[in-house]
Design a protein around this motif. Structure first.
Motif, mmCIF file in Angstrom:
data_model
loop_
_atom_site.group_PDB
_atom_site.id
_atom_site.type_symbol
_atom_site.label_atom_id
_atom_site.label_comp_id
_atom_site.label_asym_id
_atom_site.label_seq_id
_atom_site.Cartn_x
_atom_site.Cartn_y
_atom_site.Cartn_z
ATOM 1 N N TYR A 35 0.861 -1.176 0.000
ATOM 2 C CA TYR A 35 0.000 0.000 0.000
ATOM 3 C C TYR A 35 0.903 1.232 0.000
ATOM 4 O O TYR A 35 2.124 1.109 0.069
ATOM 5 C CB TYR A 35 -0.888 0.002 1.251
ATOM 6 N N HIS A 90 1.479 3.383 2.367
ATOM 7 C CA HIS A 90 2.203 3.562 3.630
ATOM 8 C C HIS A 90 2.536 2.253 4.347
ATOM 9 O O HIS A 90 3.249 2.275 5.355
ATOM 10 C CB HIS A 90 1.397 4.456 4.583
ATOM 11 N N PRO A 119 2.707 9.438 9.849
ATOM 12 C CA PRO A 119 1.917 10.535 9.287
ATOM 13 C C PRO A 119 0.424 10.218 9.320
ATOM 14 O O PRO A 119 0.038 9.035 9.277
ATOM 15 C CB PRO A 119 2.431 10.654 7.852
ATOM 16 N N PRO A 120 -0.415 11.246 9.388
ATOM 17 C CA PRO A 120 -1.869 11.021 9.438
ATOM 18 C C PRO A 120 -2.388 10.131 8.303
ATOM 19 O O PRO A 120 -3.294 9.325 8.505
ATOM 20 C CB PRO A 120 -2.454 12.431 9.355
ATOM 21 N N LYS A 121 -1.817 10.242 7.114
ATOM 22 C CA LYS A 121 -2.285 9.419 5.995
ATOM 23 C C LYS A 121 -2.020 7.936 6.234
ATOM 24 O O LYS A 121 -2.762 7.083 5.759
ATOM 25 C CB LYS A 121 -1.647 9.880 4.686
ATOM 26 N N ALA A 122 -0.965 7.609 6.977
ATOM 27 C CA ALA A 122 -0.692 6.210 7.309
ATOM 28 C C ALA A 122 -1.764 5.666 8.244
ATOM 29 O O ALA A 122 -2.207 4.515 8.096
ATOM 30 C CB ALA A 122 0.688 6.061 7.935
ATOM 31 N N ALA A 165 -4.863 6.783 8.435
ATOM 32 C CA ALA A 165 -6.091 6.668 7.644
ATOM 33 C C ALA A 165 -6.068 5.394 6.802
ATOM 34 O O ALA A 165 -7.074 4.673 6.719
ATOM 35 C CB ALA A 165 -6.264 7.899 6.760
ATOM 36 N N GLU A 166 -4.932 5.094 6.180
ATOM 37 C CA GLU A 166 -4.821 3.913 5.347
ATOM 38 C C GLU A 166 -4.876 2.622 6.161
ATOM 39 O O GLU A 166 -5.292 1.570 5.656
ATOM 40 C CB GLU A 166 -3.518 3.977 4.547
#
Length: 143
Positions: free
Chosen positions: A18, A20, A50-53, A55-56
């Motif tokens: 993926y 992250h 990080p925030p995106k990690a 979320a994923e």
């Protein structure tokens, strides 16, 4: 990929990647379908991702639950975040079940059921077994 991911056999153990996260076959199978879910970043503290990690992570854990449900029909999933020897953020993922499960050329019981997993009871796989299990689990992956 960071050193922790490489230590768990990347690229031979890579099942799914993926943005992250990397989902790897755990080279020492405690239960059939044991995985390593590893952050691809260099951070060594969960709260530094990080925030995106984060979320994923919802999508990745959902995919893992679906795949392992199809592959081994687990009763529970245990996620262990230890990071004592291998410092980068990662989880050991253990599908838990009461009776033996078979797939990818292996049959494994859950030697610790119904208690906490005993990591010392894991089966160390050879290269052929790793390749067979990676291919087998990839066949269950969504998308």
């Amino acid at each position: 990929m960071n050193e922790t991911i490489r230590k768990f056999g990347y690229p031979a153990t890579l099942i799914r990647e993926y943005a992250h996260w990397a989902v790897l076959l755990r080279p020492a199978q405690l239960t059939l379908g044991s995985l390593v879910l590893a952050a691809k970043s260099e951070v060594t503290a969960f709260d530094e991702l990080p925030p995106k990690a984060f979320a994923e992570l919802k999508q990745v854990t959902g995919d893992i639950a679906t795949v392992l449900g199809r592959a081994v029909s687990h009763t529970r999933l245990n996620y262990l975040m230890l990071m004592m020897v291998d410092p980068h953020v990662h989880f050991h993922v253990f599908p838990r079940y009461e009776a033996e499960r078979s797939g990818g050329g292996l049959t494994l019981a859950d030697p610790s059921w119904p208690g906490p997993p005993d990591l010392g009871k894991a089966l160390k796989l050879d290269d052929e077994q790793i390749a067979a299990l990676v291919e087998w689990l990839q066949g269950f992956w969504v998308g």
